[in-house]
Enzyme design. Structure first.
Site, mmCIF file in Angstrom:
data_model
loop_
_atom_site.group_PDB
_atom_site.id
_atom_site.type_symbol
_atom_site.label_atom_id
_atom_site.label_comp_id
_atom_site.label_asym_id
_atom_site.label_seq_id
_atom_site.Cartn_x
_atom_site.Cartn_y
_atom_site.Cartn_z
ATOM 1 N N ARG A 1 31.921 44.271 35.019
ATOM 2 C CA ARG A 1 33.178 44.149 34.268
ATOM 3 C C ARG A 1 34.313 44.732 35.101
ATOM 4 N NH1 ARG A 1 32.356 41.774 29.599
ATOM 5 N NH2 ARG A 1 30.350 42.094 28.581
ATOM 6 N N ASP A 2 35.465 44.029 35.082
ATOM 7 C CA ASP A 2 36.637 44.527 35.795
ATOM 8 C C ASP A 2 37.115 45.818 35.125
ATOM 9 O OD1 ASP A 2 38.945 43.003 37.800
ATOM 10 O OD2 ASP A 2 39.564 44.767 36.650
ATOM 11 N N ILE A 3 37.496 46.788 35.941
ATOM 12 C CA ILE A 3 37.901 48.095 35.412
ATOM 13 C C ILE A 3 39.264 48.036 34.721
ATOM 14 C CG2 ILE A 3 39.088 49.005 37.452
ATOM 15 C CD1 ILE A 3 37.373 51.579 37.065
ATOM 16 N N ASN B 1 41.389 35.137 44.368
ATOM 17 C CA ASN B 1 42.583 35.448 45.142
ATOM 18 C C ASN B 1 42.190 35.514 46.615
ATOM 19 O OD1 ASN B 1 44.369 35.734 42.902
ATOM 20 N ND2 ASN B 1 43.472 37.728 42.477
ATOM 21 N N GLU C 1 43.598 42.244 46.420
ATOM 22 C CA GLU C 1 43.664 43.694 46.638
ATOM 23 C C GLU C 1 42.402 44.223 47.319
ATOM 24 O OE1 GLU C 1 44.418 45.560 42.904
ATOM 25 O OE2 GLU C 1 46.462 44.770 42.773
ATOM 26 N N VAL C 2 41.258 43.678 46.922
ATOM 27 C CA VAL C 2 39.991 44.142 47.488
ATOM 28 C C VAL C 2 39.489 43.079 48.463
ATOM 29 C CG1 VAL C 2 37.637 44.868 47.009
ATOM 30 C CG2 VAL C 2 39.462 45.440 45.379
ATOM 31 N N HIS D 1 35.214 38.042 45.811
ATOM 32 C CA HIS D 1 34.853 38.126 44.395
ATOM 33 C C HIS D 1 35.557 37.033 43.613
ATOM 34 C CE1 HIS D 1 38.407 40.617 45.119
ATOM 35 N NE2 HIS D 1 38.784 40.341 43.888
ATOM 36 N N HIS E 1 36.892 36.049 39.802
ATOM 37 C CA HIS E 1 37.248 36.564 38.480
ATOM 38 C C HIS E 1 36.855 35.532 37.429
ATOM 39 C CE1 HIS E 1 40.235 39.788 39.813
ATOM 40 N NE2 HIS E 1 40.181 39.041 40.904
HETATM 41 P P1 AMP Z 1 41.866 41.097 43.555
HETATM 42 O O1 AMP Z 1 43.322 41.374 43.348
HETATM 43 O O2 AMP Z 1 41.510 39.646 43.350
HETATM 44 O O3 AMP Z 1 41.372 41.652 44.867
HETATM 45 O O4 AMP Z 1 41.102 41.838 42.384
HETATM 46 C C1 AMP Z 1 40.502 43.095 42.506
HETATM 47 C C2 AMP Z 1 40.017 43.494 41.127
HETATM 48 O O5 AMP Z 1 39.098 44.559 41.263
HETATM 49 C C3 AMP Z 1 41.124 43.958 40.181
HETATM 50 O O6 AMP Z 1 41.157 43.126 39.020
HETATM 51 C C4 AMP Z 1 40.720 45.398 39.857
HETATM 52 O O7 AMP Z 1 40.994 45.742 38.517
HETATM 53 C C5 AMP Z 1 39.222 45.373 40.132
HETATM 54 N N1 AMP Z 1 38.637 46.672 40.462
HETATM 55 C C6 AMP Z 1 39.088 47.577 41.378
HETATM 56 N N2 AMP Z 1 38.277 48.643 41.412
HETATM 57 C C7 AMP Z 1 37.285 48.416 40.508
HETATM 58 C C8 AMP Z 1 36.139 49.149 40.082
HETATM 59 N N3 AMP Z 1 35.831 50.358 40.582
HETATM 60 N N4 AMP Z 1 35.343 48.610 39.127
HETATM 61 C C9 AMP Z 1 35.625 47.396 38.603
HETATM 62 N N5 AMP Z 1 36.687 46.645 38.972
HETATM 63 C C10 AMP Z 1 37.518 47.152 39.902
#
Ligand code: AMP
Ligand code: ZN
Length: 110
Positions: free
Chosen positions: A29-31, A84, A92-93, A97, A99
């Protein structure tokens, strides 16, 4: 030790709410959920972006999303799959992944 958050979650070094796991992908689950169902389907391997992934692995991720959409009871009502890719998309990450977002009306894409 990797400084990648998703590698660390996959390795069990940081907690996550796991919904699925196999030898190639896992789902948590997204945080910071943007909808009642907001799940991330994440590759086990550190693959930075969709540009670096083969179609078989991407197909597997989508298959997991289909199954989780059924489990979350959003398959028939509707949901959105988002990847993304890169800075202009706001990735961001830097670990691939997908969504899965659903459980409320989502409106039109920007
Ligand atoms: P993106 O902008 O597509 O890279 O999305 C990164 C997603 O990772 C965001 O929706 C964040 O809320 C989610 N995220 C970041 N850290 C965590 C975590 N520790 N556990 C779950 N989701 C996370
Ligand atoms: Zn990683």
């Amino acid at each position: 030790m990797s400084d990648c958050i998703f590698c660390r979650i996959g390795a069990g070094e940081i907690p996550g709410t796991f919904l699925y796991r196999d030898d190639e992908v896992f789902a948590i689950r997204d945080i910071h959920p943007v909808a009642p169902s907001h799940i991330l389907i994440i590759t086990k391997a550190h693959i930075p972006t969709l540009n670096d992934a083969g179609s078989a692995l991407v197909g597997r991720m989508v298959g997991v999303a289909q199954e989780l959409a059924r489990q979350e009871s959003v398959a028939e009502k509707g949901y959105r799959l988002v990847v993304n890719v890169g800075p202009e998309a706001g990735q961001e990450v830097l670990h691939l992944h997908l969504h899965l977002i659903g459980g409320r009306p989502l409106g039109r894409m920007a």
